[in-house]
Design a protein around this motif. Sequence first.
Motif, short mmCIF file in Angstrom:
data_model
loop_
_atom_site.label_atom_id
_atom_site.label_comp_id
_atom_site.label_asym_id
_atom_site.label_seq_id
_atom_site.Cartn_x
_atom_site.Cartn_y
_atom_site.Cartn_z
N ALA A 384 32.34 -50.96 -122.47
CA ALA A 384 32.78 -49.99 -121.47
C ALA A 384 33.15 -50.72 -120.18
CB ALA A 384 31.68 -48.97 -121.19
N ILE A 385 34.13 -50.19 -119.46
CA ILE A 385 34.56 -50.78 -118.20
C ILE A 385 33.52 -50.46 -117.12
CG2 ILE A 385 36.35 -50.79 -116.43
CD1 ILE A 385 38.31 -49.93 -118.65
N VAL A 386 33.10 -51.48 -116.41
CA VAL A 386 32.11 -51.32 -115.35
C VAL A 386 32.82 -50.87 -114.08
CG1 VAL A 386 30.34 -52.46 -113.97
CG2 VAL A 386 30.64 -53.07 -116.39
N VAL A 387 32.41 -49.74 -113.52
CA VAL A 387 33.00 -49.23 -112.29
C VAL A 387 31.90 -48.91 -111.28
CG1 VAL A 387 35.05 -48.28 -113.40
CG2 VAL A 387 33.01 -46.85 -113.15
N ASP A 388 32.29 -48.89 -109.98
CA ASP A 388 31.36 -48.45 -108.96
C ASP A 388 31.57 -46.95 -108.73
OD1 ASP A 388 33.64 -48.16 -107.41
OD2 ASP A 388 33.23 -49.89 -106.12
N ASP A 389 30.92 -46.39 -107.71
CA ASP A 389 31.02 -44.94 -107.52
C ASP A 389 32.36 -44.52 -106.94
OD1 ASP A 389 30.68 -45.91 -104.96
OD2 ASP A 389 29.03 -44.56 -104.43
N HIS A 390 33.23 -45.52 -106.64
CA HIS A 390 34.60 -45.23 -106.21
C HIS A 390 35.59 -45.48 -107.35
CE1 HIS A 390 32.73 -45.08 -102.31
NE2 HIS A 390 33.88 -44.84 -101.71
N MET A 391 35.07 -45.75 -108.55
CA MET A 391 35.89 -46.01 -109.75
C MET A 391 36.64 -47.32 -109.69
SD MET A 391 34.70 -43.06 -110.10
CE MET A 391 35.31 -42.28 -108.60
N ARG A 392 36.20 -48.24 -108.84
CA ARG A 392 36.81 -49.56 -108.78
C ARG A 392 36.25 -50.44 -109.88
NH1 ARG A 392 35.48 -48.76 -103.21
NH2 ARG A 392 37.33 -48.33 -101.94
N THR A 393 37.10 -51.23 -110.49
CA THR A 393 36.66 -52.23 -111.44
C THR A 393 36.47 -53.55 -110.72
OG1 THR A 393 38.85 -53.08 -112.05
CG2 THR A 393 38.10 -51.06 -113.17
N SER A 394 36.26 -54.62 -111.48
CA SER A 394 36.11 -55.93 -110.88
C SER A 394 37.43 -56.47 -110.33
CB SER A 394 35.53 -56.92 -111.90
OG SER A 394 36.25 -56.86 -113.12
N ASN A 395 38.55 -55.85 -110.66
CA ASN A 395 39.84 -56.16 -110.06
C ASN A 395 40.13 -55.11 -109.00
OD1 ASN A 395 42.68 -56.15 -109.47
ND2 ASN A 395 43.09 -57.25 -111.38
N PRO A 396 40.32 -55.49 -107.73
CA PRO A 396 40.45 -54.49 -106.65
C PRO A 396 41.67 -53.60 -106.78
CG PRO A 396 40.99 -56.70 -105.86
CD PRO A 396 40.39 -56.87 -107.23
N HIS A 397 42.67 -53.98 -107.59
CA HIS A 397 43.87 -53.16 -107.75
C HIS A 397 43.79 -52.25 -108.97
CE1 HIS A 397 45.72 -55.61 -104.66
NE2 HIS A 397 45.46 -56.70 -105.36
N ILE A 398 42.73 -52.39 -109.76
CA ILE A 398 42.62 -51.64 -111.00
C ILE A 398 41.37 -50.77 -110.97
CG2 ILE A 398 42.39 -51.81 -113.51
CD1 ILE A 398 43.91 -54.46 -113.36
N PHE A 399 41.55 -49.49 -111.29
CA PHE A 399 40.48 -48.52 -111.31
C PHE A 399 40.33 -48.00 -112.74
CE2 PHE A 399 41.81 -48.97 -107.06
CZ PHE A 399 40.86 -48.45 -106.19
N ALA A 400 39.23 -47.32 -113.02
CA ALA A 400 39.01 -46.75 -114.35
C ALA A 400 38.19 -45.48 -114.22
CB ALA A 400 38.31 -47.75 -115.27
#
Length: 561
Positions: A384-400
Amino acid sequence: MIRLNIDGMTCGSCAMHVKEALEKVPGVRSAVVSYPQGWAQLAADPGTPLDALTAAVVGLGYRATLADAPPVEKQAGLLDKALGWLGGKDKSDGTENGLHIAVIGSGGAAMAAALKAVERGARVTLIERGTLGGTCVNVGCVPSKIMIRAAHIAHVRRESPFDAGLSAMPPTVLRDRLLAQQQARVDELRHAKYEGILDGNPAITVLHGSARFQDGHTLVVSLNEGGERTVTFDRCLIATGASPAIPVIPGLNDTPYWTSTEALASDTLPKRLAVIGSSVVAVELAQAFARLGSRVTILARRTLLFREDPAIGEALTAAFRAEGIDVLEHTQASKVAYAGREFVLTTGHGEVRADRLLIATGRAPNTRDLNLETAGVKLNERGAIVVDDHMRTSNPHIFAAGDCTDQPQFVYVAAAAGTRAAINMTGGEAALDLTAMPAVVFTDPQVATVGYSEAEAHHDGIETDSRVLTLDNVPRALANFDTRGFIKLVMEVGSGRLIGVQAVAPEAGELIQTAALAIRNRMTVQALADQLFPYLTMVEGLKLAAQTFAKDVKQLSCCAG
């Protein structure tokens, strides 16, 4: 001094890129760009072509006009020159100006994100490899709830608490006709809520194909009709959902087993159905098939809904067994065979034979084919893609967002996450708070939960007190002659705040949102007990359960305040 008004910048990094682009235009000595104010001030040599300045900004995907001047139309020749000065490609792929967001998927998270992003001025390219609409409308929530409702009607025609005065009339179940009705509603909703909306929105381009990352700003789409398309984006949302997870059981892959997708699409009912699994999909479909006429056996590795409060699994197991569903707890299949149109499951407690086998052991994120390592997007141990509570992934330009992430797999969570991701991709700051997330299992009785269970609270070091109200204390349940289940309230010791509710009850899903609002607003149990609740409703059980912290509700009149 020349001043430009610039629309579409979403962060300080955007302003930096605009500054660099403008200073590459011949004749520009320096540029100052402000993202918050949306302007650029330039020191330039006399005769510097003004339309070249706006073209340089357009080449980055933003909109630019000279201050106190009418908008400057994009001209192909100047844009080509600007792109040459920048040494790059047109991020907008030759389409309209503005922030360009790529969305992979078309389900609840993807659609919510796409529509919110367009609302905030972005252009969206939405990429879908299969049927528009994702899991929920096509093969998940909608068809399953239609089937469950049909099964409920069949059940109450066959048996109800009022059979002494209302003659039972066992129905003839025409599964093919029920399926046609089910599929017609699915098609209707998909067109109304997905296909029609996308067709009517010029800011959203739909590509039908499979996407994979080429780098942190580029996707390659293998089109279903053949060929490939390269999509360069400013921001990207991954919303690829999840698929049924298949356990490793010797012999299973050599059999025509069902997942929920095949089960919901079947136009016939098996005489005998075996179900491997014990969570939401397993219990919902097991009861639905049983009520439509199949003889159902559930193989539960532990107990039903074992991740919940143990009382929930116990109550549901009792209800299932009362309906003739065979629940085998602490049972696993060590081998599966299929011969003569019959499944044979070998277990530690003997063989289980069935005409059909449903595998319902959870769902796995659809992330394997995205080439995420190239884009620098991290996964957890489940893929699963790891996201923060803002839906950011480890790449700042990519969300999930949605079921492909490490967030709870509910469509309303996915949609809320998609909306917030879109806000954040377009320069906002929106977080998703899951501390009071309600959940419903659509069995009968239903299971509904929100907030902490006692075990979860103790794990987090919270001291609790709790009360359990059986439904024979709830007037609505008594009037229905159906007192299966309970309502449990969990209170934080000291503050007296309500922090969790678990309910097993007919229509428990209709009462749980009231509990969620109480928890969200940090209500105490006493404050909940003091509220006015309409008499002879199931939600009144929350008030009665809250009253049990201070009194014996058996000693109250039927509608005591």
